[in-house]
Design a protein around this motif. Sequence first.
Motif, short mmCIF file in Angstrom:
data_model
loop_
_atom_site.label_atom_id
_atom_site.label_comp_id
_atom_site.label_asym_id
_atom_site.label_seq_id
_atom_site.Cartn_x
_atom_site.Cartn_y
_atom_site.Cartn_z
N PRO A 164 40.58 33.13 62.37
CA PRO A 164 40.02 32.04 62.58
C PRO A 164 38.78 31.90 63.58
CG PRO A 164 42.31 31.96 63.35
CD PRO A 164 41.98 33.12 62.80
N LEU A 165 39.02 32.95 64.43
CA LEU A 165 37.56 33.22 65.31
C LEU A 165 37.27 34.45 65.09
CD1 LEU A 165 39.15 31.67 68.61
CD2 LEU A 165 37.55 30.87 67.36
N LEU A 166 35.88 34.84 65.05
CA LEU A 166 35.23 36.01 64.62
C LEU A 166 34.71 36.65 66.08
CD1 LEU A 166 33.51 35.28 61.50
CD2 LEU A 166 35.66 36.62 61.75
N THR A 167 34.85 37.69 66.43
CA THR A 167 34.20 38.58 67.58
C THR A 167 32.61 38.63 67.14
OG1 THR A 167 34.54 40.71 66.91
CG2 THR A 167 36.18 39.79 68.24
N ASN B 68 31.50 29.55 70.20
CA ASN B 68 32.13 29.10 71.35
C ASN B 68 32.22 30.06 72.22
OD1 ASN B 68 34.55 28.63 73.12
ND2 ASN B 68 35.28 27.04 71.54
N ARG B 69 31.92 29.62 73.34
CA ARG B 69 31.85 30.39 74.85
C ARG B 69 32.88 30.19 75.53
NH1 ARG B 69 26.44 30.00 72.86
NH2 ARG B 69 25.39 31.87 72.77
N GLU B 70 33.86 29.32 75.38
CA GLU B 70 34.88 28.75 76.31
C GLU B 70 35.89 30.04 76.35
OE1 GLU B 70 34.55 25.99 77.93
OE2 GLU B 70 32.58 25.80 76.79
N LEU B 71 35.90 30.77 75.71
CA LEU B 71 37.04 31.81 75.62
C LEU B 71 36.69 33.39 76.64
CD1 LEU B 71 38.49 31.58 72.00
CD2 LEU B 71 39.31 30.29 74.18
N GLY B 72 35.71 33.18 77.08
CA GLY B 72 35.15 34.29 77.88
C GLY B 72 33.88 34.82 77.24
N HIS B 73 34.23 35.67 76.03
CA HIS B 73 33.24 36.09 75.20
C HIS B 73 32.86 35.19 73.86
CE1 HIS B 73 33.36 39.97 77.26
NE2 HIS B 73 34.75 40.02 77.21
N PRO B 74 31.51 35.17 73.40
CA PRO B 74 31.37 34.32 72.69
C PRO B 74 32.23 34.56 71.19
CG PRO B 74 29.27 35.11 73.40
CD PRO B 74 30.39 35.92 73.87
#
Length: 102
Positions: A37-40, A67-73
Amino acid sequence: MPVTTFSDEEVQSFVSEIKKQLVPVLLQELEQKQLPPLLTRKQFMEIVDIGPTKCNELFNREDFPVNRELGHPRVVTKLFFDWVNETTNADEVGLKYRYKVI
């Protein structure tokens, strides 16, 4: 050398048809690859076959779903495919697989 010109309506028609054909294929590929669901950043660059410079351009666009809320984009996978469908700048994305217009 012959030159072909297209009206704005014709160009918009081409873009609409390309989007109509591309989105189902991308969604099918999404299902096949079982993308997270989230790609690095690295995963995103590999999927769309782009380098760091183009990735930075996209990540810094206001309309791009990063999304930048998790530390890394991180790129929200579903929102990315929605973005590709909605944007008229789909050619900027440079997807790894090329599709023919039928």
